[in-house]
Write a protein that holds these residues in place. Structure first.
Motif, PDB file in Angstrom:
ATOM      1  N   GLY A 197       0.828  -1.208   0.000  1.00 51.57           N
ATOM      2  CA  GLY A 197       0.000   0.000   0.000  1.00 51.57           C
ATOM      3  C   GLY A 197       0.863   1.260   0.000  1.00 51.57           C
ATOM      4  N   GLY A 198       2.039   1.159  -0.596  1.00 52.86           N
ATOM      5  CA  GLY A 198       3.008   2.264  -0.561  1.00 52.86           C
ATOM      6  C   GLY A 198       2.696   3.416  -1.503  1.00 52.86           C
ATOM      7  N   ASP A 199       1.580   3.317  -2.265  1.00 58.89           N
ATOM      8  CA  ASP A 199       1.183   4.451  -3.111  1.00 58.89           C
ATOM      9  C   ASP A 199       0.204   5.364  -2.373  1.00 58.89           C
ATOM     10  OD1 ASP A 199       1.111   5.864  -5.631  1.00 58.89           O
ATOM     11  OD2 ASP A 199      -0.879   5.010  -5.988  1.00 58.89           O
ATOM     12  N   GLY A 200      -0.161   5.026  -1.141  1.00 54.24           N
ATOM     13  CA  GLY A 200      -1.214   5.778  -0.452  1.00 54.24           C
ATOM     14  C   GLY A 200      -0.688   6.954   0.371  1.00 54.24           C
ATOM     15  N   PHE A 201      -1.600   7.542   1.101  1.00 50.34           N
ATOM     16  CA  PHE A 201      -1.339   8.779   1.854  1.00 50.34           C
ATOM     17  C   PHE A 201      -0.228   8.623   2.903  1.00 50.34           C
ATOM     18  CE2 PHE A 201      -2.974  11.218   5.717  1.00 50.34           C
ATOM     19  CZ  PHE A 201      -2.403  12.423   5.336  1.00 50.34           C
ATOM     20  N   VAL A 202      -0.236   7.518   3.628  1.00 45.11           N
ATOM     21  CA  VAL A 202       0.829   7.315   4.622  1.00 45.11           C
ATOM     22  C   VAL A 202       1.964   6.466   4.021  1.00 45.11           C
ATOM     23  CG1 VAL A 202       1.368   6.708   7.011  1.00 45.11           C
ATOM     24  CG2 VAL A 202      -0.967   7.344   6.426  1.00 45.11           C
ATOM     25  N   GLY A 203       1.602   5.571   3.094  1.00 36.63           N
ATOM     26  CA  GLY A 203       2.593   4.660   2.520  1.00 36.63           C
ATOM     27  C   GLY A 203       3.650   5.352   1.675  1.00 36.63           C
ATOM     28  N   TRP A 204       3.229   6.373   0.917  1.00 34.73           N
ATOM     29  CA  TRP A 204       4.192   7.044   0.033  1.00 34.73           C
ATOM     30  C   TRP A 204       5.268   7.790   0.837  1.00 34.73           C
ATOM     31  CZ3 TRP A 204       6.750   6.935  -4.124  1.00 34.73           C
ATOM     32  CH2 TRP A 204       7.350   8.075  -4.662  1.00 34.73           C
ATOM     33  N   PRO A 205       4.884   8.683   1.750  1.00 31.72           N
ATOM     34  CA  PRO A 205       5.945   9.348   2.526  1.00 31.72           C
ATOM     35  C   PRO A 205       6.777   8.388   3.375  1.00 31.72           C
ATOM     36  CG  PRO A 205       3.764  10.041   3.290  1.00 31.72           C
ATOM     37  CD  PRO A 205       3.548   9.226   2.052  1.00 31.72           C
ATOM     38  N   THR A 206       6.165   7.271   3.800  1.00 33.01           N
ATOM     39  CA  THR A 206       6.938   6.273   4.552  1.00 33.01           C
ATOM     40  C   THR A 206       7.994   5.647   3.640  1.00 33.01           C
ATOM     41  OG1 THR A 206       5.020   5.775   5.931  1.00 33.01           O
ATOM     42  CG2 THR A 206       6.749   4.115   5.885  1.00 33.01           C
ATOM     43  N   SER A 207       7.598   5.334   2.414  1.00 31.11           N
ATOM     44  CA  SER A 207       8.549   4.729   1.466  1.00 31.11           C
ATOM     45  C   SER A 207       9.717   5.678   1.208  1.00 31.11           C
ATOM     46  CB  SER A 207       7.850   4.414   0.134  1.00 31.11           C
ATOM     47  OG  SER A 207       6.773   3.537   0.358  1.00 31.11           O
ATOM     48  N   LEU A 208       9.411   6.964   1.030  1.00 30.96           N
ATOM     49  CA  LEU A 208      10.480   7.944   0.781  1.00 30.96           C
ATOM     50  C   LEU A 208      11.400   8.049   1.997  1.00 30.96           C
ATOM     51  CD1 LEU A 208       8.613  10.920  -0.966  1.00 30.96           C
ATOM     52  CD2 LEU A 208       9.765   8.979  -2.015  1.00 30.96           C
ATOM     53  N   HIS A 209      10.803   8.121   3.164  1.00 34.21           N
ATOM     54  CA  HIS A 209      11.565   8.273   4.408  1.00 34.21           C
ATOM     55  C   HIS A 209      12.533   7.096   4.583  1.00 34.21           C
ATOM     56  CE1 HIS A 209      12.071   9.729   8.572  1.00 34.21           C
ATOM     57  NE2 HIS A 209      12.099   8.460   8.914  1.00 34.21           N
ATOM     58  N   LEU A 210      12.037   5.894   4.333  1.00 33.78           N
ATOM     59  CA  LEU A 210      12.877   4.702   4.551  1.00 33.78           C
ATOM     60  C   LEU A 210      13.927   4.568   3.457  1.00 33.78           C
ATOM     61  CD1 LEU A 210      10.073   2.246   5.708  1.00 33.78           C
ATOM     62  CD2 LEU A 210      11.794   3.387   7.145  1.00 33.78           C
ATOM     63  N   SER A 211      13.579   4.955   2.243  1.00 32.53           N
ATOM     64  CA  SER A 211      14.565   4.923   1.154  1.00 32.53           C
ATOM     65  C   SER A 211      15.673   5.941   1.459  1.00 32.53           C
ATOM     66  CB  SER A 211      13.869   5.262  -0.169  1.00 32.53           C
ATOM     67  OG  SER A 211      14.803   5.366  -1.205  1.00 32.53           O
ATOM     68  N   ASP A 212      15.274   7.097   1.939  1.00 33.01           N
ATOM     69  CA  ASP A 212      16.235   8.143   2.300  1.00 33.01           C
ATOM     70  C   ASP A 212      17.186   7.674   3.401  1.00 33.01           C
ATOM     71  OD1 ASP A 212      17.039  10.684   1.637  1.00 33.01           O
ATOM     72  OD2 ASP A 212      15.890  11.651   3.236  1.00 33.01           O
ATOM     73  N   ALA A 213      16.666   6.831   4.288  1.00 33.71           N
ATOM     74  CA  ALA A 213      17.486   6.332   5.399  1.00 33.71           C
ATOM     75  C   ALA A 213      18.403   5.187   4.940  1.00 33.71           C
ATOM     76  CB  ALA A 213      16.575   5.863   6.532  1.00 33.71           C
ATOM     77  N   GLY A 214      18.330   4.833   3.651  1.00 37.06           N
ATOM     78  CA  GLY A 214      19.270   3.845   3.109  1.00 37.06           C
ATOM     79  C   GLY A 214      18.701   2.448   2.931  1.00 37.06           C
ATOM     80  N   HIS A 215      17.404   2.267   3.223  1.00 36.34           N
ATOM     81  CA  HIS A 215      16.814   0.932   3.069  1.00 36.34           C
ATOM     82  C   HIS A 215      16.467   0.662   1.598  1.00 36.34           C
ATOM     83  CE1 HIS A 215      16.617   0.458   7.382  1.00 36.34           C
ATOM     84  NE2 HIS A 215      16.020   1.639   7.501  1.00 36.34           N
ATOM     85  N   ASP A 216      16.371  -0.625   1.283  1.00 32.49           N
ATOM     86  CA  ASP A 216      15.996  -1.060  -0.068  1.00 32.49           C
ATOM     87  C   ASP A 216      14.473  -1.232  -0.063  1.00 32.49           C
ATOM     88  OD1 ASP A 216      15.828  -2.272  -2.531  1.00 32.49           O
ATOM     89  OD2 ASP A 216      16.606  -4.214  -1.846  1.00 32.49           O
ATOM     90  N   VAL A 217      13.759  -0.266  -0.655  1.00 32.81           N
ATOM     91  CA  VAL A 217      12.301  -0.213  -0.501  1.00 32.81           C
ATOM     92  C   VAL A 217      11.583  -0.731  -1.756  1.00 32.81           C
ATOM     93  CG1 VAL A 217      10.328   1.344  -0.156  1.00 32.81           C
ATOM     94  CG2 VAL A 217      12.449   1.710   1.138  1.00 32.81           C
TER      95      VAL A 217
END
Ligand SMILES: NC(=O)c1ccc[n+]([C@@H]2O[C@H](COP(=O)([O-])OP(=O)(O)OC[C@H]3O[C@@H](n4cnc5c(N)ncnc54)[C@H](O)[C@@H]3O)[C@@H](O)[C@H]2O)c1
Length: 406
Positions: A7-27
């Motif tokens: 559900g990473g295209d949604g309202f909470v999922g999208w910014p979460t995906s960006l945040h975790l990718s920014d922190a160096g995770h493979d999202v």
């Protein structure tokens, strides 16, 4: 970590995906894009202009050099596809946002009730079932809701998931137990979140799955540090009567000169959290997984509580908006108190963004900037909890007859 964001295209999922990718995770985002189809069904769109998920991830890569991968999978219907994906990528953690999340949408008609139950329960169960089948020890972090506790005044603080109780035995002694806080759903959507809790309890006990359930308050705001980096990374913002959450709706109503729509007495007290804090909490939860074999970890993911009429009055005071007192389409207590424990996230370092601190920026930056995109006819809440209540909500605050979609 390799993290799957369901559900990473949604309202909470999208910014979460960006945040975790920014922190160096493979999202990796898995999403069936159903939320975009529901916009089409309802004839609404996000206040903010959203690009396709492929375009969003392309822009993120161009901006940061980091890749977020997208996989079009329906968790509720494509069990084999989901299982094969999990078998191939074997994520270390999974964040589960992939559910139909609007209470009013879930109450629209019998079709919407069926859809919400089928989608949410199957999505959650397919995921748990596949983890066991593949012997995959990924930490599952689910986004639940404060609504599982219900909104009746209890005169005590709501604990984080578990309630200590004394049970009288047949020999007359009292033994202590901790039970899941009694579920008290207020809509079909909330009911699915209560059922999710039981699925989690069973799979943690039976199969040793490591599960964290985040009982989240109403999310407000739009931007996070990462979504601000490029106009095409903007988050979605729902303002319509079904998906718009109360505070975001007041903000957009103020921006377009529409009366602030308070239902009933506005005495409903709800828990809130800013979107930036929501993504931080998810990261904190990821970093603090429960041990294999332990019970489901539950956090209350909220930072403050407010009464709806106090929020309306606060925003009216800031913006000069009028307040419209409307019949309540929901079947709920007209007034309730809500005291919630959230010590666990605070203890792990969460520093809350307060409503007073962030509110004006939101009004100016987002609501006013995109106000030209609003369809005023989609602002009123038209989904009624019962057929009798439906008869009472036939006019909008501007006196026009309401359209309903079912
Ligand atoms: N937004 C809030 O205020 C709030 C408050 C409390 C809890 N939550 C919970 O957080 C989660 C995310 O909420 P949100 O506001 O981002 O919702 P959203 O509707 O914006 O996002 C959900 C995403 O999941 C996808 N999805 C739904 N069913 C799917 C399926 N079967 N397979 C694959 N993808 C599917 C949708 O397409 C969408 O992109 C939800 O589970 C919701 O219950 C949200």
């Amino acid at each position: 970590m390799r993290i799957a964001v369901m559900g990473g295209d949604g309202f909470v999922g999208w910014p979460t995906s960006l945040h975790l990718s920014d922190a160096g995770h493979d999202v990796h985002i898995l999403d069936n894009l159903s939320r975009r189809w529901i916009d089409t069904e309802l004839g609404v769109q996000s206040l903010t202009p959203m690009d396709s998920i492929q375009e969003r991830t392309r822009v993120w890569h161009a901006e940061t050099g980091r890749r977020i991968h997208f996989h079009l999978i329906d968790l509720a219907r494509d069990y084999e596809l989901l299982k094969n994906w999990l078998a191939e990528y074997r994520p270390d953690a999974i964040i589960h946002f992939a559910e139909q999340r609007a209470a009013p949408y879930s109450m629209k008609s019998d079709r919407h009730k069926n859809y919400t139950v089928n989608n949410n329960i199957n999505a959650t169960h397919n995921l748990l079932n596949a983890l066991v089948e593949l012997n995959l020890d990924a930490h599952l972090v689910h986004l639940g809701t404060m609504g599982v506790y219900g909104y009746s005044t209890v005169g005590a603080a709501i604990p984080e998931g578990y309630l200590p109780v004394g049970v009288e035995t047949t020999s007359g002694e009292t033994v202590s137990q901790e039970i899941l806080y009694p579920a008290n759903p207020g809509s079909i959507y909330h009911m699915t979140k209560c059922l999710d809790q039981l699925l989690f309890q069973f799979y943690a006990k039976n199969d040793g799955l490591r599960i964290t359930d985040l009982h989240q308050g109403i999310v407000w705001g739009t931007h996070t540090e990462q979504t601000r980096r490029h106009p095409q990374l903007v988050n979605r913002f729902d303002y319509d009567g079904d998906y718009g959450t109360v505070l975001n709706r007041f903000l957009i109503q103020a921006a377009i000169g529409y009366p602030l729509t308070v239902h009933g007495t506005g005495g409903q007290t709800r828990a809130f959290i800013h979107i930036q804090d929501s993504v931080r909490c998810i990261e904190i939860a990821l970093n603090n997984p429960p041990a294999r074999g332990s019970r489901v970890e539950i956090f209350n993911q909220m930072t403050e509580t407010h009464r709806v009429r106090d929020l309306a009055e606060m925003i009216a005071g800031m913006t000069g908006s009028e307040i419209a007192w409307l019949p309540n389409p929901r079947k709920e207590a007209p007034e309730n108190d809500l005291v919630v424990r959230n010590d666990k996230f605070l203890g792990l370092g969460l520093q809350p963004t307060t409503l007073q601190g962030g509110l004006l920026d939101e009004i100016v930056e987002v609501a006013k900037k995109f106000a030209y995109r609003v369809d005023r006819s989609r602002v009123p809440a038209v989904s009624a909890w019962t057929k009798d209540i439906a008869k009472t909500i036939n006019r909008d605050p501007e006196g026009k007859k309401l359209k309903s979609v079912s």
